[in-house]
Each structure stands twice: as C-alpha cells, then as structure tokens.
Design an enzyme around this catalytic site. Structure first.
Site, mmCIF file in Angstrom:
data_model
loop_
_atom_site.group_PDB
_atom_site.id
_atom_site.type_symbol
_atom_site.label_atom_id
_atom_site.label_comp_id
_atom_site.label_asym_id
_atom_site.label_seq_id
_atom_site.Cartn_x
_atom_site.Cartn_y
_atom_site.Cartn_z
ATOM 1 N N TRP A 99 -4.603 -18.969 12.883
ATOM 2 C CA TRP A 99 -5.915 -19.108 12.219
ATOM 3 C C TRP A 99 -5.772 -19.590 10.795
ATOM 4 O O TRP A 99 -6.681 -20.202 10.246
ATOM 5 C CB TRP A 99 -6.796 -17.874 12.397
ATOM 6 N N ASP A 100 -4.591 -19.362 10.176
ATOM 7 C CA ASP A 100 -4.374 -19.921 8.830
ATOM 8 C C ASP A 100 -4.554 -21.436 8.878
ATOM 9 O O ASP A 100 -5.214 -22.021 8.012
ATOM 10 C CB ASP A 100 -2.949 -19.622 8.330
ATOM 11 N N GLU A 141 -3.076 -13.876 -1.943
ATOM 12 C CA GLU A 141 -3.380 -13.628 -0.529
ATOM 13 C C GLU A 141 -4.596 -12.708 -0.404
ATOM 14 O O GLU A 141 -5.492 -12.943 0.399
ATOM 15 C CB GLU A 141 -2.135 -12.986 0.105
ATOM 16 N N TRP A 147 0.955 -20.656 11.079
ATOM 17 C CA TRP A 147 0.172 -19.579 11.685
ATOM 18 C C TRP A 147 -1.139 -20.124 12.231
ATOM 19 O O TRP A 147 -1.746 -21.011 11.633
ATOM 20 C CB TRP A 147 -0.142 -18.501 10.643
ATOM 21 N N TYR A 202 -3.005 -4.374 1.669
ATOM 22 C CA TYR A 202 -3.204 -5.342 2.748
ATOM 23 C C TYR A 202 -4.607 -5.271 3.374
ATOM 24 O O TYR A 202 -5.590 -5.506 2.683
ATOM 25 C CB TYR A 202 -2.110 -5.021 3.762
ATOM 26 N N ASP A 243 -4.008 -7.077 10.438
ATOM 27 C CA ASP A 243 -2.897 -6.333 11.034
ATOM 28 C C ASP A 243 -2.948 -4.809 10.928
ATOM 29 O O ASP A 243 -2.831 -4.115 11.918
ATOM 30 C CB ASP A 243 -1.581 -6.803 10.413
ATOM 31 N N TYR A 290 5.504 -16.285 4.416
ATOM 32 C CA TYR A 290 5.158 -16.819 5.748
ATOM 33 C C TYR A 290 5.611 -18.281 5.848
ATOM 34 O O TYR A 290 4.828 -19.204 5.606
ATOM 35 C CB TYR A 290 3.643 -16.762 5.969
#
Ligand code: 2M8
Length: 725
Positions: free
Chosen positions: A38-39, A410, A36, A366, A173, A32
């Site tokens: 909300w990151d 992550e 981003w 994920y 996602d 990424y």
C-alpha cells in the site's frame, strides 16, 4: 503558490527521488528497503501530480509480483537490498506456494487493496498523457483478479467481508485491536523458529516499535502459513488470527467504486465491481457496527465477536460511504471529541490512531497512538463525502503543517507534532504533494483582457423584479425578511458543515416565500433601520441570501465565477435604489471602502446610497459574509440581539481554520487572501497580527506571534472559489 509550499513540494519530491530504486520506491531509506504494497499506492498518488511515468511504473512493478491466485503481496523484495530487514525471502519461503511468481521474491501475505483508487487517480491526473489508456487496460484485469482473490479466498461465508490473517496485512501492525487475538496465541519459544529483529537497528527509541511479544506472534503466524504451503483452505482451518477489519474492508469497498469507474472508462461492464461495493458496504454497516460504542469495530472470526477497541480504523467506513447517515453522525461526534482531537481543540493534531483517553494510548508507539498521514488523508476524504467540510479542512491543514514543521516522518506525536519512526518517509512526502495539489492549487480564477472586457459590459441581474408584492407594511418588511432568512438557515444551511443544500432550496416553499418578500424590498426604505446591531444583521443577512438566491436562480453549478462579475451584477432593488452584493459589502458594510479589485469607491460623491454607509466598519464582517465558496466563512443567520457574539464566533472559527496556517519553526505564516485584500480594514500588518492573536486558541502559537510579530514572514493562500455546495 506560496513560497513555503513551493519549497516543501521540492523537498517532498527529492525524498521520493532518493527513495526511488529504479522501478519502484522504498518506503524509507533504511528501515524499509524493499517495495511495500500500500506504500506504493500512496507514493504513486503523490507522483501522479508531476511524474505519470514513474507513478504508473510503481504500480506496474508491484503487480508484476502478483501471485497467480490474484493475491498482491505485502512486500516485493529488492534482491540488491537484502540483509537489512526481517523477515526476508529466506524466512517467508513463498516458493512453497504454487501461486507465488517464479523468479520474483515476495512475502506470503497481502495488504489493504488501495490500488484501484490509485490507478483511477493516476488516470485522472494523467489527463491526455500518451499511453494512459493502455495502462488502464493493462491494470484493470489485474485489479479484478486481486479483488476476486479477496472475495473468493478471504470471504469463506460469502458475506462481502474479506478477512486478514496477520497484523501486517492490516497495515496498522500493532494496533491495540490486535491485542486480544494475539494474546490468545500461546507461543512456545523453543518451538518458534529463531529470528533476529532488524527494525530496532533503525529507530532511535525501541518504544516507537512493536514489542518482542508482538514479534513472536508475527513470526508464529508466518511459520504457520509456510507450514501450510500458503494454502488458504488449510490456513483457515488452524489460524488463530482471522479478522474482518473495518479499515481493510472500507478500502476494499472504496476501491470497488474506482474499479467500476475504470471498467466504464475502458468499455467493460462495471456490474461486478458495483455489486461487490454494495455487498461490502452493506456488510460493514450491519456486521461491523457496534451499537453501544457507536463505532465500527473489527470482527474476530475465531471468537465470533466484535473486538471492542476504538481506533481510527473504526471511522474508515466514511471513506467508502459505507456508513449510513445516522451512523456517520454518531461517528462524527466520536471523532470530533477530545478522544480523537476535536475541531479547534488547539492542543492536538488531526486524528491519532487510538483514543487518547484510553489507558493503553501511547503517544510515541507506532500504531498505538501517533498520527499517521495516510489514515488522516483517507479520513479527510471520508468526512468530505458526508459533508463534514470544516473538519475535513482542519485535518488537511494539520497534515500539511506536520511535515513542514517537524519533518517528513513516518508518524507524529499528536500533541506536539514530534516526528517518530523513520525520517524521509515516502508516503508522508507523497501525500503531502497530493494535499498541496488538491487543496491549495485549484484553478486560478480566469484573467486576461477577454475576461476583463466581458465583465465590463456584462448586464445587471435584478433578482427581485417580480410583480407580486407581499401584503406587508413596508416598515415590517425587514423583520419578515429576517424571519424568512432564518427559516432558510434552519432548513437548508448546515452551519456545522458550512454547506448549503441548493437543490433542496430551489424547489422549496420557503425559498418561494423568501423570493416573494424580496419583491417587497422595492417599497422598503433602509433608513427605517435603527441601531448599529440591527443594521449589521440586516445587511449581512441580506448579502448572504442574495448570493444564495443568485446561485439558485441562475442555476450555478460549480462556482460563482461562472457568471462574470457576479458580485457586481446580482442586485436587489431596495427602495428607489439598486444594491449589488458588492454595494452591500464594500459600500454599506465596509464604510464605502475601495474594494481590492477596483480603483474607485462603490458610492461616488453624489450617490444617495451614501446615506446607508456604516462607519466605522467592523473587520469581523469578513468572516460572516458568505460568498458561496469553499474558502469563505460558513453560512449562518445573524440575529441583531446576539450579533456581536456571533461575529466573535465567526472570527474565531476562521482564525483557527485551515485559512490561517502558522509555522513557528519556519518563522512564518500562511494566511487566507481575505487578509491581503482587506488589510486596511484590519489595520495592515500590525492589525492583522493583533486580530489573529486575539482569536487564536492555541497558546503556543499566540506566544510565537507575540514574540516575533515584527519579523515573521507572511505569505498568502490561494482562495478556493468552488461552491460551498
Ligand atoms: C509497517 O509495517 C512493516 C511490516 O509490513 C514493518 O513494521 O516492518 C507498517 O507501518 C505498514 O503499514 C507499512 O506499509 C510498512 C512500510 O512502510 O511499515
């Protein structure tokens, strides 16, 4: 601070430094490469503990890309990093919208609106930092515009719930919840724009990421948005994915609380934010609550049904205090079950994103099963709001362990902790920094010569000096007192949550009755107690209740530290003698052992109270004695008939809580200071390890201790003296 935390704080800060691009932070080095939405929020929270300037800059640079209609975009692209991610500006074509900011490259969707929460946190951590008030004043209208956009454009029926129109807007996602609406989209491949995924170039295993089936639908939706030039009214008429999500709306709801406080801080009216909060909270608890599932679900505006899929998002209304007490209790039962990893279950970490027992649960894929730091970080706060302190602490304990043991990944495997997705992930690092600061670096207790002198000359506080003496034969008094303490436990102690309702207690008849009975202690001779179990129960219960009595009677607000030498000064007259909390603990229950803070034993050679000393002492008492603080054991009533089992339960609960952290990969452990203060009671290092070994529930950790007992490094955690209110 312990060495382990200090080392890993430095590592976490180094990750944020490496991912800093000059005005903001990318979520991960390769996967990424842009900014981003909300990151950046989570990242700024971490930074706000040590670098206010960059924390504020992170948020300002994000809001510089805000659309003129108020939408805060999901991605702000870094022009110098293009070519490594899909989809990028050429695909989004955000310039088709009259609202997109000229000269700034953004995507055309938004994300969960965490920003008011973040800005408030930056403000609180900034304390008196120069320029912080103007930062607040600059951010307030922009966040207002962001929320106005959500209520104006995304809430067509004026219900108080904003819809999302793309799975990427949810932040989660490929959550199993989106399977049903996505399957409804029939994509004709030849009608879909051609595209190449870039995400799979950056992960070891494609099964960690969404499928091509999902990506086709992600692309289909973006194509639809751009065909409508990002006009919300037009999109709404044809979009097959319009969802009122509990995670998105809970964050919006919680953000309104912060927004209202920010408004007050800068002299604006909080009324709008407050009314948004109330409306969204009410809509969440009515429209999104699934009666039979006893869980919050997403509502599908296209099919007009709740999507009956239980993911961690369904617990998020706790974070916003949007759930009723009754709903929260049901949620807690579900959350604290084998479906989502129960308290002290021993073979799982925190709350996975999907119910472990469901067929589609996937431990490495994920948002379809792994543990995510940000979700658990919010849930821990939600649990805390409803008083589920033990569970909240256990979540935080796991969240601190995961990066230390397995890397700053992550997301993580909820069974064995393996890290997946990208390493050196920014929000994992940032929220780790926040947890260490919030959880383990609270204010150190006051020290220094002034405190020492004030303690030395502080007067005793006799709590049972009333003249009303209860009409009870002295030998029966112990039984009556124990009965009264049990009633207090039943009515005012929440043993599951480890909390005491001091306010309720203060004005209650039960507390008045208890206090009257304590006056009778003046005519009671503890010599009449017989048997070790009866004595243990009497003194433990009395210790726990003298502390509660003193907290209520002295009007303590935040911490027993408000009264210098609290444990030495608060006393009951018992028979002809006075017993302080310290006398009961160190004199009676610890067999007249020297406390860690004193050069002498409590009862001197000639002290007649030596008649009540209990030997040998039982180290389990340390997990039953409640000192009115967050770091001590949860309060309970001890019954002489079952006291040995109860002491075992108390020890097991403590050893498996956030007061004992074990890091096999680092060859070390972090223990509550109780083990350091009373290491003699446990039999020093060897005895402490044996004790922990006996009560640990996780077999792998037990084996680790067995194999490395002579070499592993022990460090200690700071004791949290804040009230167990
Ligand atoms: C993930 O989402 C992006 C799209 O926004 C992606 O997969 O490419 C999600 O985990 C999301 O929540 C997160 O904000 C983003 C960047 O970390 O990655």
């Amino acid at each position: 601070m312990s060495r382990i935390f200090a080392n890993y704080l430095n590592k976490a800060k180094a990750i944020l430094d490496d991912n800093w691009t000059g005005a903001s932070t990318r979520p991960a080095p390769a996967l990424y490469p842009h900014q981003w939405n909300w990151d950046s929020g989570f990242i700024a929270i971490g930074r706000s503990h040590y670098d206010i300037r960059r924390a504020a800059q992170e948020i300002e640079s994000l809001f510089a890309a805000q659309w003129s209609n108020g939408m805060l975009p999901q991605i702000v692209f870094n022009p110098d990093a293009l070519g490594h991610y899909f989809p990028e500006p050429d695909f989004w074509q955000a310039e088709r919208s009259p609202h997109s900011p000229p000269g700034i490259l953004t995507s055309g969707i938004t994300m969960p609106p965490v920003h008011a929460i973040v800005v408030e946190k930056i403000f609180l951590n900034a304390r008196k930092h120069k320029g912080i008030r103007t930062f607040l004043e600059r951010m307030y209208p922009r966040i207002m515009a962001q929320h106005e956009y959500l209520y104006r454009e995304r809430d067509p029926y004026n219900e108080g719930l904003a819809y999302i129109r793309h799975p990427w807007e949810s932040g989660i996602d490929n959550s199993p919840t989106w399977d049903i609406p996505l399957r409804r989209i029939h994509v004709k491949r030849n009608a879909l724009p051609t595209y190449t995924r870039r995400d799979l170039d950056h992960v070891d295993n494609p099964s960690m990421r969404p499928t091509d089936f999902d990506y086709d639908r992600y692309v289909y939706l973006v194509d639809l948005f751009r065909k409508h030039n990002y006009d919300e009214f037009e999109i709404r008429g044809t979009c097959p994915f319009l969802i009122q999500d509990p995670l998105f709306n809970s964050i919006l709801c919680r953000a309104n609380e912060s927004l209202a406080r920010i408004a007050e801080e800068i002299g604006e009216s909080p009324a709008t934010a407050q009314s948004w909060h109330a409306r969204t909270a009410a809509a969440i608890r009515t429209k999104l609550w699934h009666e039979e599932h006893e869980m919050f679900d997403a509502f599908d505006l296209v099919s007009q049904t709740l999507l009956e899929v239980d993911t961690a998002a369904g617990f998020m209304p706790l974070y916003a205090a949007a759930a009723t007490e009754a709903q929260a209790e049901k949620l807690y039962i579900h959350l604290n079950s084998c479906s989502f990893c129960a308290l002290h279950q021993g073979n799982c970490f925190t709350i996975p994103n999907y119910d472990i027992k469901k067929e589609g649960f996937d431990r490495i894929n994920y948002w379809r099963g792994p543990v995510w730091m940000n979700i658990n970080w919010m849930l821990a706060q939600g649990l805390q709001r409803y008083g589920y302190t033990l569970k909240a602490d256990s979540l935080r304990k796991d969240l601190l362990q995961l990066p230390i043991r397995f890397g700053f990944y992550e997301y993580f495997d909820s069974f064995d902790g393996t890290g997946y997705g990208s390493n050196n992930f920014s929000w994992t690092a940032a929220l780790f920094i926040d947890l260490v600061n919030e959880f383990y670096i609270s204010e150190e207790p006051g020290a220094g010569i002034g405190t020492f002198i004030s303690r030395l000359f502080a007067h005793d506080i006799i709590l049972n000096d009333g003249n009303d003496i209860p009409d009870i034969d002295p030998p029966r008094l112990a039984g009556e007192l124990m009965h009264s303490i049990r009633t207090l436990r039943d009515r005012f102690y929440d043993t599951g949550r480890g909390l005491v309702d001091y306010e309720g207690l203060r004005h209650s008849r039960e507390f008045k009755d208890y206090r009257l009975l304590t006056n009778g202690l003046k005519r009671f001779d503890p010599v009449c107690l017989t048997g070790r179990r009866e004595k243990l129960a009497f003194w433990i219960n009395l210790y726990n209740t003298i502390v509660v009595d003193a907290i209520v009677s002295l009007g303590i607000e935040h911490s027993v530290k408000e009264i210098p030498a609290f444990f030495r000064r608060v006393k009951y007259a018992i028979g002809q003698y006075y017993f302080s909390a310290d006398d009961i603990e160190h004199g009676v229950l610890r067999g007249n052992a020297r406390p860690w803070f004193s050069p002498v034993k409590p009862f001197s050679f000639k002290d007649p109270r030596r008649a009540f000393i209990m030997v040998p002492s039982d180290p389990r008492i340390h997990f039953a004695l409640v000192c009115g603080s967050r770091s001590c054991a949860p309060i309970d009533y001890y019954d002489s008939r079952h006291i040995y089992d109860q002491l075992d339960d108390a020890a097991e609960s403590f050893v498996n809580s956030s007061e004992v952290l074990i890091f096999p990969e680092k060859h070390g452990m972090l223990l509550s200071e109780i083990f350091r203060w009373y290491d003699n009671d446990f039999g020093r290092r060897g005895g402490i390890l044996d004790f922990i070994f006996d009560y640990l529930v996780d077999d792998n950790t037990r084996q680790f201790i067995r194999r490395h007992s002579t070499t592993l490094h022990i460090d200690y955690l700071h004791y949290d003296w804040n009230l167990n209110r």
